[in-house]
Scaffold this motif. Structure first.
Motif, PDB file in Angstrom:
ATOM      1  N   ILE A 254       0.703  -1.277  -0.025  1.00  0.00           N
ATOM      2  CA  ILE A 254      -0.023   0.184   0.063  1.00  0.00           C
ATOM      3  C   ILE A 254       0.844   1.001  -0.068  1.00  0.00           C
ATOM      4  N   THR A 255       0.443   2.262  -0.924  1.00  0.00           N
ATOM      5  CA  THR A 255       1.323   3.571  -0.929  1.00  0.00           C
ATOM      6  C   THR A 255       0.591   4.641   0.060  1.00  0.00           C
ATOM      7  N   ILE A 256       1.401   5.283   0.736  1.00  0.00           N
ATOM      8  CA  ILE A 256       0.918   6.101   2.044  1.00  0.00           C
ATOM      9  C   ILE A 256       1.579   7.312   1.752  1.00  0.00           C
ATOM     10  N   ARG A 257       0.913   8.447   1.917  1.00  0.00           N
ATOM     11  CA  ARG A 257       1.421   9.962   2.136  1.00  0.00           C
ATOM     12  C   ARG A 257       1.449  10.064   3.474  1.00  0.00           C
ATOM     13  N   LYS A 476      -9.979   2.028   3.423  1.00  0.00           N
ATOM     14  CA  LYS A 476      -8.702   2.489   2.774  1.00  0.00           C
ATOM     15  C   LYS A 476      -8.287   3.584   3.654  1.00  0.00           C
ATOM     16  N   PRO A 477      -7.076   3.659   4.129  1.00  0.00           N
ATOM     17  CA  PRO A 477      -6.527   4.682   4.926  1.00  0.00           C
ATOM     18  C   PRO A 477      -6.621   6.190   4.141  1.00  0.00           C
ATOM     19  N   LEU A 478      -6.984   7.067   5.043  1.00  0.00           N
ATOM     20  CA  LEU A 478      -7.071   8.527   4.390  1.00  0.00           C
ATOM     21  C   LEU A 478      -5.818   8.699   3.684  1.00  0.00           C
ATOM     22  N   THR A 479      -4.903   8.410   4.225  1.00  0.00           N
ATOM     23  CA  THR A 479      -3.398   8.920   3.363  1.00  0.00           C
ATOM     24  C   THR A 479      -2.877   7.882   2.061  1.00  0.00           C
ATOM     25  N   ALA A 480      -3.868   6.881   1.741  1.00  0.00           N
ATOM     26  CA  ALA A 480      -3.598   5.996   0.989  1.00  0.00           C
ATOM     27  C   ALA A 480      -3.564   6.683  -0.530  1.00  0.00           C
ATOM     28  N   GLU A 481      -2.932   6.106  -1.583  1.00  0.00           N
ATOM     29  CA  GLU A 481      -2.915   6.694  -2.566  1.00  0.00           C
ATOM     30  C   GLU A 481      -2.931   5.380  -3.922  1.00  0.00           C
ATOM     31  N   ASP A 482      -4.365   5.424  -4.551  1.00  0.00           N
ATOM     32  CA  ASP A 482      -4.688   4.443  -5.427  1.00  0.00           C
ATOM     33  C   ASP A 482      -3.856   4.176  -6.380  1.00  0.00           C
ATOM     34  N   ASP A 483      -3.531   5.103  -7.196  1.00  0.00           N
ATOM     35  CA  ASP A 483      -2.830   4.985  -8.555  1.00  0.00           C
ATOM     36  C   ASP A 483      -1.276   5.312  -8.376  1.00  0.00           C
ATOM     37  N   ALA A 484      -0.884   5.747  -7.328  1.00  0.00           N
ATOM     38  CA  ALA A 484       0.672   6.233  -7.521  1.00  0.00           C
ATOM     39  C   ALA A 484       1.475   5.169  -7.623  1.00  0.00           C
ATOM     40  N   GLU A 485       2.342   5.227  -8.833  1.00  0.00           N
ATOM     41  CA  GLU A 485       3.478   4.186  -8.841  1.00  0.00           C
ATOM     42  C   GLU A 485       4.714   4.549  -7.874  1.00  0.00           C
ATOM     43  N   PRO A 486       5.103   3.716  -7.046  1.00  0.00           N
ATOM     44  CA  PRO A 486       6.077   3.748  -6.130  1.00  0.00           C
ATOM     45  C   PRO A 486       7.640   3.987  -6.988  1.00  0.00           C
ATOM     46  N   THR A 487       8.255   4.879  -6.336  1.00  0.00           N
ATOM     47  CA  THR A 487       9.559   4.901  -6.936  1.00  0.00           C
ATOM     48  C   THR A 487      10.488   3.996  -6.358  1.00  0.00           C
ATOM     49  N   ASP A 488      11.746   3.854  -7.015  1.00  0.00           N
ATOM     50  CA  ASP A 488      12.675   2.933  -6.604  1.00  0.00           C
ATOM     51  C   ASP A 488      13.240   3.023  -5.296  1.00  0.00           C
ATOM     52  N   ASP A 489      13.330   4.197  -4.709  1.00  0.00           N
ATOM     53  CA  ASP A 489      13.760   4.803  -3.317  1.00  0.00           C
ATOM     54  C   ASP A 489      12.435   4.173  -2.507  1.00  0.00           C
ATOM     55  N   GLU A 490      11.253   4.468  -2.964  1.00  0.00           N
ATOM     56  CA  GLU A 490      10.257   4.170  -1.777  1.00  0.00           C
ATOM     57  C   GLU A 490      10.272   2.637  -1.901  1.00  0.00           C
ATOM     58  N   ARG A 491      10.395   1.664  -3.045  1.00  0.00           N
ATOM     59  CA  ARG A 491      10.529   0.382  -2.680  1.00  0.00           C
ATOM     60  C   ARG A 491      11.606  -0.033  -1.724  1.00  0.00           C
ATOM     61  N   ARG A 492      12.748   0.434  -2.077  1.00  0.00           N
ATOM     62  CA  ARG A 492      13.698   0.214  -0.908  1.00  0.00           C
ATOM     63  C   ARG A 492      13.531   0.508   0.455  1.00  0.00           C
ATOM     64  N   ARG A 493      12.602   1.284   0.802  1.00  0.00           N
ATOM     65  CA  ARG A 493      12.238   1.640   2.134  1.00  0.00           C
ATOM     66  C   ARG A 493      11.354   0.750   2.713  1.00  0.00           C
ATOM     67  N   SER A 494      10.741  -0.233   1.924  1.00  0.00           N
ATOM     68  CA  SER A 494       9.744  -1.159   2.669  1.00  0.00           C
ATOM     69  C   SER A 494      10.166  -2.697   2.350  1.00  0.00           C
TER      70      SER A 494
END
Length: 498
Positions: A254-257, A476-494
């Motif tokens: 899940i992608t979160i702001r 769905k969390p209020l801070t969740a993003e449905d369509d945002a593609e994670p960046t490589d850096d974001e993938r590395r952080r999880s």
């Protein structure tokens, strides 16, 4: 979302990793550290309900009337409502762990104050503060438990934990028997010792609770994903070591702001505009169970004493309490197997119908048969009432979970829990003063039965099929993003678990 202070964006698999864990000793630690607080709540309520005579005698107690006993119950519930709202928003803002330590501390201190009560006013104030601690516990604990327990087991665990209130109720009822026996304990001190023992139990729970971690779900939303990752890795290592088997990998993310805070305006919008049907559902469930339990149980000891000449109510209340816990324990797994909607509807409608029938036939009961009927009614009702807390904690977004629990607990309990004890206390007092029989209080049974049946009907139409589903898929969390593609850096952080 533009609300709150945004600190970053991450893609995480923590919810999926938590939900795929098998049951382990670590989960038992969570249950022991967090769930046992309801035992304290049950102990509190039962001690008050069982010691009517001791509190009424101005020589050994505080010279309280039947109405005063009902008022004390109402003060306790009013404090719980206020505490739930106050501590609920702090739980969502500052974390589950900080608040479930603070609220238990508030409860412990207020219980000690209750033991040293010198006047009815002091007693009422101490009961209000004690209730505030317990109300805060409901918000902090239910949110933490649901975020730490795997989806497969969430229903049965939540229902059983909320049902553990009745373990404390049974213990409190039995505890009052020797403490209120003038041949064993001085009556001036017996009821004070009962409250003091509750405080000692709370300190023991506090020691265990310190080992329970913060919710990883709360951490990653509030910009502390590294801490959440460390907690999850530690849990995974424990479970792997215990089972001797590798855990399956997960692919769901899940992608979160991330945000430090979520505004109250956004929370209110979430509850009333994004999920209006769920709002009606939770309100109906909480009002029904709150009136049923608070009206009946807060004054049951008084009912036995005034109308059936029972001198020692502890045994009756203990049997009644045991049936409630057994009901939650045995019916709880069905909320995962049969489903939330069917079980909520069935437990609410059936218990409401049985309570209404009891009110219609009140004159025909003895102390034993009325207690037996109460055992049957609340064997069914206890599972449904516990599931009301489960429902409120899993059908709204994570950022609002604690406050939503607090909100529905407060408004539902205010509607049923404050009015109920006052109404029953007044009905009993008027019936005794007017020389009427027990049938004079039947109207309280009718109101409780009607509210429970109404709650069950609402659940049939508006209930949410949440069994076996992750919290993030239910709401769905209020801070969740449905369509945002994670960046490589974001993938590395999880990272995936080793």
């Amino acid at each position: 979302m533009s609300h709150g202070v945004e600190t970053g964006r991450i893609t995480t698999d923590i919810p999926a990793r938590m939900d795929r864990l098998p049951w382990s000793r670590w989960h038992w630690l969570v249950v022991l550290g967090l769930g046992t607080v309801w035992i304290l709540d049950g102990l509190e309520v039962t001690i008050v309900g069982s010691m009517t005579d001791a509190l009424a005698d101005p020589k050994t107690g505080l010279g309280m009337s039947s109405f005063d006993v009902g008022l004390a119950g109402a003060m306790y519930v009013a404090g719980a409502c206020a505490g739930a709202l106050f501590f609920g928003q702090l739980t969502d803002r500052f974390g589950r762990k900080k608040l479930f330590l603070i609220t238990l501390g508030v409860y412990t201190g207020a219980t000690v104050l209750t033991a040293f009560s010198m006047t009815p006013l002091w007693y009422f104030v101490a009961r209000f503060i004690t209730g505030a601690g317990i109300g805060g516990e409901y918000a902090a604990i239910n949110s933490a438990i649901d975020e730490l327990i795997p989806a497969k087991y969430r229903g049965r665990v939540d229902v059983a934990i909320n049902g553990s209130f009745w373990v404390g109720a049974a213990g409190g009822a039995l505890l009052t028997i020797p403490l209120l026996d003038p041949t064993k304990v001085d009556q001036e001190w017996g009821w004070r010792l009962a409250f003091g023992l509750g405080a000692i139990l709370a300190i023991g729970i506090l020691i265990v609770r310190r080992t329970v971690p913060e919710s990883p779900r709360w951490l990653f939303i509030h910009g502390r994903e590294d801490e959440g990752e460390e907690i999850v890795r530690d849990i995974e290592q424990r479970v792997t070591s215990e089972s001797g088997k590798d855990l399956p990998s997960v692919s769901d993310t899940i992608t979160i702001r991330q945000r430090k805070t979520i505004s109250l305006a956004l929370i209110a919008k979430t509850v009333f505009t994004m999920y209006p049907k769920r709002t009606v559902l939770c309100f109906s469930l909480f009002v029904g169970q709150a009136f049923l339990y608070n009206a009946f149980f807060f004054t049951y000891g008084d009912t036995l004493i005034e109308f059936m000449d029972v001198k020692q109510t502890g045994y009756y209340i203990a049997v009644f309490a045991v049936s409630n816990f057994i009901g939650a324990l045995f019916l709880g797994p069905l909320f995962d197997r049969i489903g939330r909607v069917k079980m909520l509807t069935g437990t609410y409608v059936l218990s409401g119908a049985l309570l209404t029938y009891t009110g219609m036939t009140l004159d025909s009961y003895s102390a034993v048969s009325l207690t037996a009927m109460g055992c049957l009614i609340f064997f069914v009702a206890s599972a449904g009432a516990s599931a009301a807390y489960l429902t409120a904690s899993e059908v709204f977004p994570m950022e609002t979970r604690a406050l939503c629990i607090a909100f529905f607990y407060a408004i539902g309990t205010a509607a049923g829990g404050i009015a109920g004890p006052l109404l029953f206390g007044k009905l009993i007092e008027d019936a005794v003063n007017g020389g009427e029989g027990i049938s004079a209080i039947a109207v309280g049974y009718y109101i409780g039965g009607a509210l429970m049946i109404a709650g069950g009907i609402v659940a049939a139409f508006l209930g949410v099929k949440a069994e076996g589903r992750s919290l993030e898929s239910i709401a769905k969390p209020l801070t969740a993003e449905d369509d945002a593609e994670p960046t490589d850096d974001e993938r590395r952080r999880s990272p995936q678990p080793a």
